[in-house]
Design an enzyme around this catalytic site. Structure first.
Site, PDB file in Angstrom:
ATOM      1  N   HIS A  77       5.887  19.168 -12.494  1.00 32.96           N
ATOM      2  CA  HIS A  77       4.217  19.950 -12.248  1.00 32.96           C
ATOM      3  C   HIS A  77       4.499  21.218 -11.642  1.00 32.96           C
ATOM      4  O   HIS A  77       3.635  22.026 -11.622  1.00 32.96           O
ATOM      5  CB  HIS A  77       3.857  19.027 -11.181  1.00 32.96           C
ATOM      6  CG  HIS A  77       3.225  17.701 -11.665  1.00 32.96           C
ATOM      7  ND1 HIS A  77       3.022  17.230 -12.917  1.00 32.96           N
ATOM      8  CD2 HIS A  77       3.153  16.481 -10.947  1.00 32.96           C
ATOM      9  CE1 HIS A  77       2.491  15.906 -13.029  1.00 32.96           C
ATOM     10  NE2 HIS A  77       2.827  15.545 -11.702  1.00 32.96           N
ATOM     11  N   GLU A 129      -0.165  20.024 -10.418  1.00 30.67           N
ATOM     12  CA  GLU A 129       0.090  21.178 -11.382  1.00 30.67           C
ATOM     13  C   GLU A 129      -0.944  22.543 -11.266  1.00 30.67           C
ATOM     14  O   GLU A 129      -0.356  23.577 -11.253  1.00 30.67           O
ATOM     15  CB  GLU A 129       0.215  20.817 -12.897  1.00 30.67           C
ATOM     16  CG  GLU A 129       0.635  21.913 -13.923  1.00 30.67           C
ATOM     17  CD  GLU A 129      -0.038  21.592 -15.290  1.00 30.67           C
ATOM     18  OE1 GLU A 129       0.359  20.576 -15.705  1.00 30.67           O
ATOM     19  OE2 GLU A 129      -0.310  22.677 -15.970  1.00 30.67           O
TER      20      GLU A 129
END
Ligand code: F3S
Length: 284
Positions: A77, A129
């Site tokens: 991420h 993310e």
């Protein structure tokens, strides 16, 4: 019963790489403590296996800054820039397993911010993310997750706008939100940064879901890409089931169907997919 398993089901390239990095570090540095900053993937089974092998999951920044000895692995991420900077300042060794597709977005937003753009990230604001991406932009950054957010949005100081997407976002939703912002007539640079692995997985899932009587989507309940996969399949097939493992499968629901499709999120290990596939094949 005919079973159609999506070819794109399961680990994507970025997740595979992050998981392999953890196992490689464990093997190469047996005398070092291995940490991951957050769970390396959204999959309880894999995390459990890593913990048994000695990996510790750091849950927050406080735990991260307290690392004295050992190696921290950054998951696919990615993380905001200040996390990398601070680790360097504190001399905490780390291996960056940020997916190359996510890294590319960090580079774009950093560059465009420096050029004076207001960054718009289309995605879920609380997804790690997206938090990471925002942390590579300057001060002018907005997360747009809904039509309402898009309607409300206007750039700071009439800056030009650079729009990127969370890598696992639903392409149709991305298009719709971009359209709302575009209609306002701003100076806009749109970069579709949905990763190709996600795009292919979503397209294949939609096409299988259209053809089958029932669809099974396998993945962790916290996995954002699996949730989106479920939405897509559910849209094409009313009989769509979201399960984490074979135990969640309610077999009575599949009794009267002839064809079943199976797909899985990017963090679903192969053995779980195979277990579901074999069970559906044998028992129905
Ligand atoms: Fe990377 Fe796409 Fe997977 S961004 S982590 S290859 S879903």
């Amino acid at each position: 019963m005919e079973v159609k398993l999506a070819k794109t089901a399961g680990f994507c390239f970025g997740v595979r790489r992050a998981v392999d990095t953890v196992y490689r570090e464990l093997e190469d540095k047996p005398d070092k403590k291995i940490y991951t900053y957050g769970p390396i993937i959204h999959n309880g089974e894999v995390i459990k296996d890593m913990e048994v092998k000695g990996v510790t999951v750091l849950k927050n920044e406080e735990e991260l800054w307290a690392v004295k000895d050992g190696i921290v692995i950054i998951r696919s991420h990615g993380v905001p820039k200040y996390i990398c900077d601070r680790m360097e300042e504190l001399g905490i060794p780390y291996v960056d397993a940020t997916c190359t597709y996510v890294k590319k977005i960090h580079e774009i937003v950093e560059k465009e911010s420096k050029k004076g753009a207001h960054i718009v990230v289309i995605g879920n604001a609380d997804h790690p993310e997206v938090e990471g991406i925002c942390g590579w932009a300057g001060e002018s950054v907005t997360v747009v997750s809904s039509a309402e957010d898009a309607e409300k949005f206007s750039p700071a100081d009439h800056k030009p706008i650079c729009i990127v997407s969370q890598t696992t976002y639903n392409y149709n939703k991305f298009k719709d939100l971009v359209e709302i912002i575009s209609k306002k007539g701003y100076d806009i640079n749109v970069l579709n940064t949905i990763c190709s692995a996600t795009k292919k997985r979503q397209e294949e899932a939609a096409s299988i879901a259209k053809e089958v009587d029932a669809m099974i989507v396998i993945g962790d309940k916290h996995s954002s890409n699996t949730q989106k996969l479920f939405e897509i399949c559910n849209h094409a097939c009313d009989n769509t089931y979201y399960i984490q493992t074979l135990d969640d499968l309610d077999t009575s629901q599949l009794r009267s169907v002839e064809t079943v499709g199976i797909t899985a999120g990017a963090s679903t290990p192969k053995n779980i997919i195979e277990e579901v596939q074999n069970n559906v094949r044998i028992n129905f």
